[in-house]
Scaffold this motif. Structure first.
Motif, PDB file in Angstrom:
ATOM      1  N   GLN A  62     -39.190 -14.301  11.781  1.00 46.90           N
ATOM      2  CA  GLN A  62     -40.714 -13.632  11.885  1.00 46.90           C
ATOM      3  C   GLN A  62     -41.270 -12.440  11.745  1.00 46.90           C
ATOM      4  OE1 GLN A  62     -42.294 -15.350  16.072  1.00 46.90           O
ATOM      5  NE2 GLN A  62     -40.435 -16.036  16.380  1.00 46.90           N
TER       6      GLN A  62
ATOM      7  N   TRP B 242     -45.998 -14.028  13.913  1.00 44.24           N
ATOM      8  CA  TRP B 242     -45.677 -14.257  15.689  1.00 44.24           C
ATOM      9  C   TRP B 242     -45.890 -16.150  14.823  1.00 44.24           C
ATOM     10  CZ3 TRP B 242     -47.885 -11.364  19.491  1.00 44.24           C
ATOM     11  CH2 TRP B 242     -46.928 -10.395  19.424  1.00 44.24           C
ATOM     12  N   TYR B 243     -45.426 -16.512  15.136  1.00 39.46           N
ATOM     13  CA  TYR B 243     -45.524 -18.523  14.974  1.00 39.46           C
ATOM     14  C   TYR B 243     -47.297 -18.564  15.856  1.00 39.46           C
ATOM     15  CZ  TYR B 243     -41.738 -18.569  11.560  1.00 39.46           C
ATOM     16  OH  TYR B 243     -40.207 -18.403  10.786  1.00 39.46           O
TER      17      TYR B 243
ATOM     18  N   LEU C 114     -44.128 -16.672  20.086  1.00 40.12           N
ATOM     19  CA  LEU C 114     -44.343 -15.003  20.083  1.00 40.12           C
ATOM     20  C   LEU C 114     -43.366 -13.477  19.349  1.00 40.12           C
ATOM     21  CD1 LEU C 114     -45.540 -14.166  23.531  1.00 40.12           C
ATOM     22  CD2 LEU C 114     -46.997 -15.089  21.455  1.00 40.12           C
ATOM     23  N   GLY C 115     -43.042 -14.233  18.217  1.00 42.48           N
ATOM     24  CA  GLY C 115     -42.157 -12.883  17.404  1.00 42.48           C
ATOM     25  C   GLY C 115     -40.846 -11.728  18.214  1.00 42.48           C
TER      26      GLY C 115
ATOM     27  N   ASN D  91     -48.740  -8.213  16.759  1.00 42.64           N
ATOM     28  CA  ASN D  91     -48.500  -8.232  14.871  1.00 42.64           C
ATOM     29  C   ASN D  91     -49.996  -8.802  14.813  1.00 42.64           C
ATOM     30  OD1 ASN D  91     -48.580 -11.146  13.181  1.00 42.64           O
ATOM     31  ND2 ASN D  91     -47.265 -10.360  12.575  1.00 42.64           N
TER      32      ASN D  91
ATOM     33  N   LYS E 259     -43.351  -9.516  26.461  1.00 40.58           N
ATOM     34  CA  LYS E 259     -43.955 -10.676  26.819  1.00 40.58           C
ATOM     35  C   LYS E 259     -43.544 -11.885  27.978  1.00 40.58           C
ATOM     36  CE  LYS E 259     -44.204  -9.628  21.727  1.00 40.58           C
ATOM     37  NZ  LYS E 259     -43.024  -9.637  20.604  1.00 40.58           N
TER      38      LYS E 259
END
Lengths: 349, 177
Positions: A189, A195-196, A266-267, A273, A298
Motif C-alpha cells: 500500500q 490505501w485500499y 487503512l495502510g 493518504n 487508526k
C-alpha cells in the motif's frame, strides 16, 4: 548457536511485550467503554475510584477475582474450564501476525515489530478467529443448562456465517496486494501510494459489519441479549471466569480485528493518504515514532467507532442477522471480488 | 536441532491424540482429541516449511470441518454422552478385513508417492517465490484439470445438501398465518 539463542530471546521479549500490551490495554478498555457509554448518555460514568474512575478496572478485577467460584451441578468441570482457555488463546494468538510498525534497527540488529512474518499471515488470522466457535460451543455444552446451550448455538451460528463473509471480504485487498503476508500488504500500500479503502469501500463496510457480528457488538449482540437469553452462553460462569468472556470478545477480538482492518484497508502504519499521489504526515516531527503512533491512532479510531455504534443502535433479531450474512453480504463480497479482479491490473502498474 | 525437537513434540502429540480419538468414550472428548490431532498436524506442516498447507489445514480441517461435529454433538444431552453400549461389535469384526485392505492401500500409495515425489526440485522455486505462489502456479498449470474436477465434485455435493436440507412450502410465515 549464538544466533539461535539471540533469536529465542528476541522472540520471548516480543511475546511478553505483545501480551502485556494486549491484556493490559484490554483491561483498561473496560473503563474507556464505560466512560464513552456514560458520556453518550449524558452521565459522568465511574467517578469514585481514583481520579475520574481511573482505578476502576483494578477494583473490578479485585471484585471479580475474590468472588465465590460457583459451578453448575452435573456440569463438566474439565470442559467448563477448557472453554476459557480456548476463548483466550486463539484471540491472543492473532496478534502474532499484526505488524505494529515498519522494520527498525536497534543496536545494529534489524527488528520487525511483529512476532512472526509468516507469508500466510492473513489465513492464520482467520483460522484463529474462527476457533472462537469452539470456546462458545464448549461453554454452552459444559454448563449443562438450556439457556447457556441456546445462547451458544445462536452465537456459534452468527460466528460461522460471518466468518465466511469476512474471509470473502478480505479477498479484494489480497488481490490488489498479491500477497497474504500482513507486513507485505502494508508495504504494497505504501509503494502503490494507495490505501485500499479507496478502492474497496464495499469490502471495508462488509468487513466492519462482520467484525461487529463476530465480536458480539451491537447491533449484532444477540448472544448478550440480556432481556431474552440471560446473557447467553456465559450464564453459568461466575466471578473472573464470567469476566473473561466479555474481555476476550468485546476488547481483545475487537482490537485484533481493528488492527487487521487497519492493515488491510487503512495502510497500516502509513500516514494520511491522498490516492495515487502520496502521503501527508502531520506527525513528521516525531521522527521514527510517527508510524507507530499512526497505527495506534487508526486502531483506536476504529475502536471508538465500534463503541459509538454500540451505545446508539438497537439490536437485530437472530434470523435477520444470519439472513443478512448469507443473502446480502456474501453476494456483495462476490461481486466485489469480480470487480477487483477486473481493475486490479491497473493498480499493479 | 530445534526443528527436530518441535517436530517430535507435534508428532507425539498427534499420535497421542489420535489414540484418544479411538479410545475415549465421551463424544465431546473425541472431538477435542480430533481437533488436537489436526492442529498438531498443522504444526508439523509449519515445521516442514509448508506454511500454506499448514494454514489451510488449520482453517479447513481444524475449524470448518470440526465445527460441524461440535454443532451436532452439542445437541447430545449430558447423560447420553456417557453411554458405552452403542458400539456395533459384530459389524466391526466383519469390516476388519476391509480395514486391513484400506491400510494396505494407504501404505502402498505412500510408498509409491515417496518414490515419485520431486526430490528438492521445488526448493529453489520456493526460495524465490514463496509458498503460496508456487502452490498456485502448480495447481493452475500441471494439475488444472484435476483442480477443476474437484471443484465440480464439491459443487455437486453442495447442491445435493441444499436439496436434501430444503423443506418446500413449510416456512415460519406460512404456519403463522
Amino acid at each position: 548457536m549464538e544466533g539461535v539463542v539471540f533469536w529465542l530471546i528476541l522472540t520471548l521479549v516480543k511475546i511478553l511485550v505483545i501480551l502485556a500490551i494486549v491484556l493490559g490495554i484490554g483491561a483498561y478498555l473496560t473503563l474507556l467503554e464505560r466512560k464513552v457509554a456514560a458520556h453518550i448518555q449524558r452521565r459522568p460514568g465511574p467517578m469514585v475510584v481514583g481520579w475520574h474512575g481511573l482505578l476502576q478496572p483494578l477494583a473490578d478485577g479485585l471484585k471479580l477475582i475474590t468472588k465465590e467460584d460457583l459451578f453448575p451441578r452435573y456440569g463438566n468441570r474439565f470442559l467448563y474450564n477448557l472453554a476459557l482457555v480456548m476463548a483466550l488463546v486463539p484471540a491472543a494468538l492473532v496478534f502474532a501476525v499484526v505488524p505494529f510498525g515498519p522494520e527498525f534497527e536497534l543496536f545494529d540488529v534489524k527488528v520487525k515489530p511483529m512476532l512472526t512474518d509468516v507469508n500466510v499471515g492473513l489465513l492464520l488470522v482467520f483460522a484463529f478467529g474462527s476457533m472462537a466457535v469452539f470456546a462458545i460451543a464448549l461453554a454452552g455444552w459444559a454448563s449443562n443448562s438450556k439457556y447457556a446451550l441456546i445462547g451458544s448455538m445462536r452465537k456459534a451460528g452468527i460466528v460461522v456465517s460471518y466468518e465466511v463473509v469476512i474471509t470473502f471480504a478480505v479477498m479484494g485487498p489480497i488481490i490488489l496486494a498479491g500477497t497474504l503476508s500482513t507486513y507485505e500488504i502494508v508495504q504494497k500500500q505504501i509503494q502503490q501510494e494507495l490505501w485500499y479503502v479507496w478502492l474497496q469501500p464495499l469490502a471495508f463496510v462488509v468487513y466492519m459489519f462482520a467484525m461487529l457480528a463476530e465480536t458480539g457488538r451491537v447491533p449484532f449482540d444477540v448472544q448478550e441479549a440480556e432481556a431474552e437469553l440471560v446473557t447467553g452462553f456465559t450464564v453459568e460462569y461466575g466471578g473472573m471466569k464470567f469476566g473473561l468472556f466479555p474481555l476476550v470478545e468485546w476488547y481483545i477480538e475487537v482490537l485484533s480485528l481493528s488492527a487487521i482492518a487497519v492493515v488491510l484497508f487503512l495502510g497500516g502504519w502509513s500516514p494520511i493518504n491522498i490516492p495515487f499521489l502520496g502521503f501527508v504526515d502531520p506527525l513528521f516531527f516525531l521522527g521514527p515514532f510517527s508510524p507507530f503512533l499512526w497505527f495506534v491512532l487508526k486502531v483506536s479510531l476504529l475502536f471508538l467507532f465500534v463503541l459509538w455504534l454500540h451505545w446508539t443502535l438497537p439490536r437485530y433479531r437472530i434470523d435477520q442477522i444470519t439472513e443478512t450474512a448469507w443473502k446480502v453480504m456474501l453476494p456483495i463480497t462476490l461481486v466485489n471480488i469480480v470487480l477487483t479482479a477486473v481493475f486490479a491490473p491497473l493498480v499493479w502498474e | 536441532m530445534i526443528q527436530w525437537l518441535v517436530f517430535l513434540l507435534f508428532s507425539s502429540l498427534a499420535v497421542v491424540s489420535a489414540l484418544g480419538v479411538v479410545l475415549l468414550s465421551n463424544p465431546i472428548y473425541v472431538i477435542l482429541a480430533l481437533l488436537s490431532v489436526l492442529v498438531s498436524v498443522a504444526g508439523i506442516f509449519f515445521v516442514a516449511g509448508a506454511e500454506l498447507v499448514g494454514a489451510l489445514q488449520l482453517i479447513i480441517y481444524a475449524v470448518a470441518v470440526t465445527v460441524f461435529y461440535v454443532f451436532v454433538l452439542t445437541a447430545v444431552p449430558w447423560e447420553k454422552a456417557l453411554k458405552k453400549d452403542s458400539h456395533y461389535r459384530v459389524e466391526g469384526l466383519l469390516s476388519f478385513p476391509l480395514l486391513l485392505l484400506l491400510y494396505a492401500e494407504m501404505l502402498l500409495v505412500f510408498l509409491v508417492g515417496v518414490s515419485v515425489s520431486p526430490k528438492g526440485q521445488f526448493r529453489e522455486l520456493l526460495k524465490e517465490f514463496g509458498n503460496t505462489e508456487v502452490v498456485g502456479g502448480i495447481l493452475f498449470s500441471k494439475y488444472f484439470l484435476a483442480f477443476e474436477l474437484v471443484s465440480l465434485v464439491l459443487l455437486i455435493g453442495m447442491i445435493g445438501a441444499v436439496i436434501i436440507g430444503r423443506k418446500e412450502a413449510q416456512t415460519y410465515d406460512d404456519r403463522a398465518s
